[in-house]
Write an enzyme that holds these catalytic residues in place. Structure first.
Site: not given
Ligand code: SAH
Length: 454
Positions: A71, A77, A80, A159, A282, A311, A332, A381, A408
């Site tokens: 790009c 930007c 990246c 993009c 994702q 999460y 969640e 996660d 992440c």
């Molecule tokens: N495992 C899923 C989402 C991961 S992203 C996947 O792979 O698609 C992280 C997630 O945590 C998001 O959906 C966000 O809304 C949630 N989240 C953020 N803070 C949180 C908390 N304190 N308790 C529970 N979930 C939470």
């Protein structure tokens, strides 16, 4: 050394955000867009006690690891950071970043970090884009991406990480704004209507979603806009999201259906997912499959286990795990995501899952204290900030045989792994997966075992 001083430096390393690092008489300077192997002339912009920042003025001798960026706007930007670095070297940089953080922040002496799983095609991989709207100096409506560390919009509708439909959709919206006299929102004054557009595409299904975030309760002419958008093949959902707060958070809480469904559907491996605008999903479907397969392998399931997936978003990982577990419990915090997760379980005919709405750091300790819940495996996660202390503490008390930590952000991952290992776990291995080619970001899956299980 002071501000505006000029130097010539050889770049010898890279910082965690992908900046080149060069030393002047032993004093390290961080230089955006400079790469290891370059010799560059720079101007000092900020000098701190033990390091400084400098601006790249000219590349005197280019690194052999430089490649043609995908790009033209890659330097301006903020999206990246390392497009000019060959993909092979990007993967090496990410591996070293993960390892360094595990050593420095996590206190591990020799952590097993497997080679990064990279992509065959490291462009056009993103299924989601969020474009801000604004006005240029002549008062013309524009959209694009924020410049690094600012909210100045670099106009760009094409993009190199995104899908080709982005350009088509943005063109329609910009033309609509001009025709209807819709003003772009301005952060400083709080005036104007259109703030952002969220575009998502199901890579497996071809379904497209457009969600317009507005600073108001309605959008004049929206039906005509929906007509034009629905001419694009795959268009499945057009919605409005209301956000009237002066905040950096892109989406508000209220969603207004406009045309079609309020969600799109996609597939990863054998599982189908319904995804609402406010639900996390994702961004890189090709790599997500590899990430989830790694998580599933690390969970070591035999068909009888009790698993907690904290999460859990729309239940993506939960449903992957449920294929081989006794029972999976997801937690969640976003209500729409929990609704999607429940729907997704139904959609796939998966019955051995249950989802709880709430914060992981509240739901887990609460259920542990009141109901004495147990787990053979816990998968987490979390977002970039990592797990809350109360959540980690309960995980340690519950003593699952295995913990699978999907992350992440390798810095908070290292911090949390340290706490879990001090609490009785052993770090077995870490698998980095490159979800975000051309940027400094890296996703990881770590496997921990309760130390008695050897
Ligand atoms: N495992 C899923 C989402 C991961 S992203 C996947 O792979 O698609 C992280 C997630 O945590 C998001 O959906 C966000 O809304 C949630 N989240 C953020 N803070 C949180 C908390 N304190 N308790 C529970 N979930 C939470």
């Amino acid at each position: 050394m002071k501000k505006n001083d000029l130097f010539t430096v050889k770049i010898e390393g890279m910082g965690n955000e992908g900046e080149g690092i060069g030393k002047v008489d032993g004093f390290p300077l961080f230089i955006k867009d400079a790469l290891p192997g370059d010799t560059v002339s720079v101007k000092a912009v900020k000098i701190k006690k033990t390091y400084g920042y400098a601006r790249l003025m000219e590349i005197q001798e280019a690194s052999p690891d430089r490649t043609e960026p995908g790009c033209l706007l890659n330097r301006a930007c903020g999206g990246c950071q390392i497009q000019a670095l060959s993909y092979e070297k990007q993967l090496e940089f990410k591996w070293e970043k993960v390892r360094n953080q595990l050593v420095r922040i996590g206190g591990f002496t020799d952590p097993l970090v497997l080679p990064v799983i990279g992509m065959e095609e490291p462009y056009h991989y993103r299924n989601k884009a969020q474009f801000p709207f604004g006005r240029d100096r002549d008062g013309k409506n524009v959209t694009g991406f924020y410049a690094s560390r600012t909210h100045r919009i670099i106009p760009n509708t094409d993009c190199a990480l995104g899908v080709p439909e982005n350009q088509q959709i943005l063109k329609i919206i910009l033309e609509f704004m001009d025709k209807e006299g819709i003003a772009a929102y301005e952060e400083t004054s709080g005036e104007g209507l259109l703030r952002h557009v969220l575009i998502r595409k199901g890579f497996a299904t071809g379904e497209l979603m457009v969600c317009l975030v507005i600073n108001g309760e309605e959008m004049p002419g929206i039906e005509a806009l929906a007509d034009s958008l629905f001419e694009i093949p795959g268009m499945t959902s057009v919605t409005l999201n209301i956000n009237q707060k002066n905040t950096n958070v892109i989406m508000g809480e209220q969603l207004i259906p406009v045309r079609g469904k309020t969600f799109i559907t996609d597939r990863i491996g054998p599982i189908q997912y319904q995804i609402s605008p406010r639900s996390f999903y994702q961004v890189n479907p090709v790599q997500t499959k590899r990430l989830y397969e790694t998580a599933l392998e690390y969970a070591g399931l035999t068909g009888t286990e009790n698993v907690w997936d904290l999460y859990c978003g729309i239940g993506t990982i939960s449903l992957f795990l449920a294929q081989r577990a006794g029972k999976v419990y997801g937690v969640e915090v976003v209500p729409e995501a929990v609704a999607d997760a429940e729907k997704n379980a139904q959609l796939n005919g998966i019955r051995n899952v249950e989802f709880y709405l709430g914060k992981a750091e509240e739901v887990l300790p609460d259920k542990y204290k009141k109901e004495g819940i147990r787990a053979d495996v816990i998968v987490v996660d979390p977002p970039r900030k990592g797990c809350d202390a109360a959540c980690l503490d309960t995980m340690i008390r519950m003593k699952p045989k295995r913990i699978v930590y999907v992350s992440c952000d390798s810095a908070t991952l290292a911090r949390d792994l340290k706490i879990l290992c001090e609490g009785g776990y052993e770090l077995v291995k870490v698998q980095p997966v490159d979800m975000f080619p051309q940027t400094a970001g890296i996703e990881n899956t770590a496997l921990l075992k309760w130390r008695e299980e050897k």
